[in-house]
Design a protein around this motif. Structure first.
Motif, PDB file in Angstrom:
ATOM      1  N   THR A  95      41.014  41.346  56.811  1.00  0.00           N
ATOM      2  CA  THR A  95      39.979  40.440  56.247  1.00  0.00           C
ATOM      3  C   THR A  95      40.347  39.540  55.444  1.00  0.00           C
ATOM      4  N   ARG A  96      41.296  40.209  54.284  1.00  0.00           N
ATOM      5  CA  ARG A  96      41.561  39.335  53.327  1.00  0.00           C
ATOM      6  C   ARG A  96      43.213  38.677  53.537  1.00  0.00           C
ATOM      7  N   SER A  97      43.670  39.067  54.346  1.00  0.00           N
ATOM      8  CA  SER A  97      45.023  38.465  54.763  1.00  0.00           C
ATOM      9  C   SER A  97      44.962  37.106  55.507  1.00  0.00           C
ATOM     10  N   PHE A 189      34.789  37.207  43.140  1.00  0.00           N
ATOM     11  CA  PHE A 189      35.425  38.347  42.479  1.00  0.00           C
ATOM     12  C   PHE A 189      36.773  38.327  42.631  1.00  0.00           C
ATOM     13  N   TYR A 190      37.324  38.227  43.626  1.00  0.00           N
ATOM     14  CA  TYR A 190      38.839  38.251  43.976  1.00  0.00           C
ATOM     15  C   TYR A 190      39.448  37.409  43.198  1.00  0.00           C
ATOM     16  N   GLU A 191      39.001  36.107  43.258  1.00  0.00           N
ATOM     17  CA  GLU A 191      39.611  35.052  42.610  1.00  0.00           C
ATOM     18  C   GLU A 191      39.535  35.512  40.931  1.00  0.00           C
ATOM     19  N   ALA A 192      38.561  35.838  40.256  1.00  0.00           N
ATOM     20  CA  ALA A 192      38.665  36.254  38.863  1.00  0.00           C
ATOM     21  C   ALA A 192      39.501  37.302  38.809  1.00  0.00           C
ATOM     22  N   GLN A 202      44.878  46.835  43.150  1.00  0.00           N
ATOM     23  CA  GLN A 202      43.871  47.019  42.163  1.00  0.00           C
ATOM     24  C   GLN A 202      42.367  46.192  42.753  1.00  0.00           C
ATOM     25  N   GLN A 203      42.678  45.234  43.197  1.00  0.00           N
ATOM     26  CA  GLN A 203      41.378  44.691  43.722  1.00  0.00           C
ATOM     27  C   GLN A 203      40.995  45.512  44.816  1.00  0.00           C
ATOM     28  N   PHE A 204      41.539  46.169  45.602  1.00  0.00           N
ATOM     29  CA  PHE A 204      40.813  46.964  46.648  1.00  0.00           C
ATOM     30  C   PHE A 204      40.195  48.097  46.011  1.00  0.00           C
ATOM     31  N   VAL A 209      36.186  48.703  47.310  1.00  0.00           N
ATOM     32  CA  VAL A 209      35.764  49.857  47.343  1.00  0.00           C
ATOM     33  C   VAL A 209      34.203  50.297  46.745  1.00  0.00           C
ATOM     34  N   PRO A 210      34.172  49.873  45.478  1.00  0.00           N
ATOM     35  CA  PRO A 210      32.815  49.871  44.753  1.00  0.00           C
ATOM     36  C   PRO A 210      31.815  49.146  45.480  1.00  0.00           C
TER      37      PRO A 210
END
Length: 294
Positions: A95-97, A189-192, A202-204, A209-210
């Motif tokens: 999804t994120r790659s 969220f990921y950009e921040a 850490q993003q994962f 996950v949360p």
């Protein structure tokens, strides 16, 4: 007749056939299982004989049933944990790659989930075959022939071999569920997090996950109960409980008692026990994972 009453009658008429079929094929058999578990009955013409709790006493003195229960517990512990971990990691990567082949990978990973359980069991039986199987042939090809073995015929490896089959079948299905959830997470969220120096790991752990926790809770329960039912088909075809009962699971032993030994009362006592255990596991899983996501 008022409009409100006509609407209620129409809804009742639509629901009634489905409710009758559900009562006939679900509720009535379930009630009969509860009732007949206290009887000695061969399931055919003989009159059931009430024996109280004797079936349950025999069940906990039956070494084969206890072994089958232990094997089932092993699969219900290992398979959900590994399946959900693999599904989460694959979903996050795809999804994120920025992989160009993401659509291909999604299709490849999801493909096992659309196959029949019978087809999957037959396929992996050939993979594990001791002489013509792909696994042993591959080990010999890369110079590791000393590790080749009868994977389904060895007591040390048979349960692990079955676990790999179940994980391969289910991981893609849960991966698609997680991908849909990740797509719903705002990229902000990921950009921040990236601007604050957070790594991908850490993003994962602290975002993905949360944010997916409610979906993960549901899939844990699905996976545990799915192992209980799917293992019956896989074990029946791949090992038939062998070698020496070391791959016997609760449902295959229950089936043998009912339809091979004609001991339906005993089989229904086992079915009642398995039902209670399934409900208890679902309740515990829900309670243990019930905390709100941060």
């Amino acid at each position: 007749m008022t409009m409100k009453r006509r609407r209620a009658v129409f809804i009742a008429a639509c629901l009634l056939p489905g409710l009758l079929l559900f009562a006939l094929f679900k509720i009535y058999p379930t009630v009969q299982v509860f009732h007949k578990s206290f009887y000695q009955w061969n399931g055919i013409g003989d009159k059931p004989v009430f024996i109280g709790l004797d079936n349950f006493v025999e069940m906990f003195q039956d070494d084969t049933f206890l072994l089958a229960l232990r094997n089932t517990g092993f699969l219900m512990l290992i398979v959900p944990i590994v399946t959900i971990a693999i599904a989460l990691i694959n979903a996050s990567i795809l999804t994120r790659s920025k992989l160009k082949e993401k659509s291909l990978y999604r299709t490849v990973f999801f493909f096992p989930s659309i196959l029949s359980f019978v087809v999957i069991a037959i396929l992996w039986s050939f993979i594990y075959h001791p002489t013509i199987g792909f696994l042993n042939s591959g080990l010999e090809f890369i110079g590791l022939g000393e590790y080749a073995m009868s994977w389904l015929g060895d007591q040390r490896t048979v349960l692990w071999a079955l676990a790999v089959t179940l994980i391969w079948q289910a991981a893609g299905y849960y991966m698609v569920m997680y991908m849909a959830g990740i797509d719903g997470i705002s990229p902000d969220f990921y950009e921040a997090a990236s601007l604050d120096g957070a790594t991908r790991l850490q993003q994962f752990m602290y975002i993905t996950v949360p944010m997916l926790w409610e979906i993960i809770r549901i899939t844990i329960i699905f996976s545990i109960n799915g192992v209980l039912s799917i293992s019956f088909v896989v074990v029946s075809i791949m090992t038939a409980g062998g070698p020496d009962r070391h791959s016997e699971v609760a449902l295959t032993y229950l089936y043998a008692q009912a339809f091979t030994n004609s001991n339906f009362g005993y089989a229904m006592a086992m079915a009642l026990f398995i039902f209670v255990i399934s409900m208890l596991l679902a309740f515990l899983s829900n309670r243990m994972t019930g905390k709100e996501a941060n």
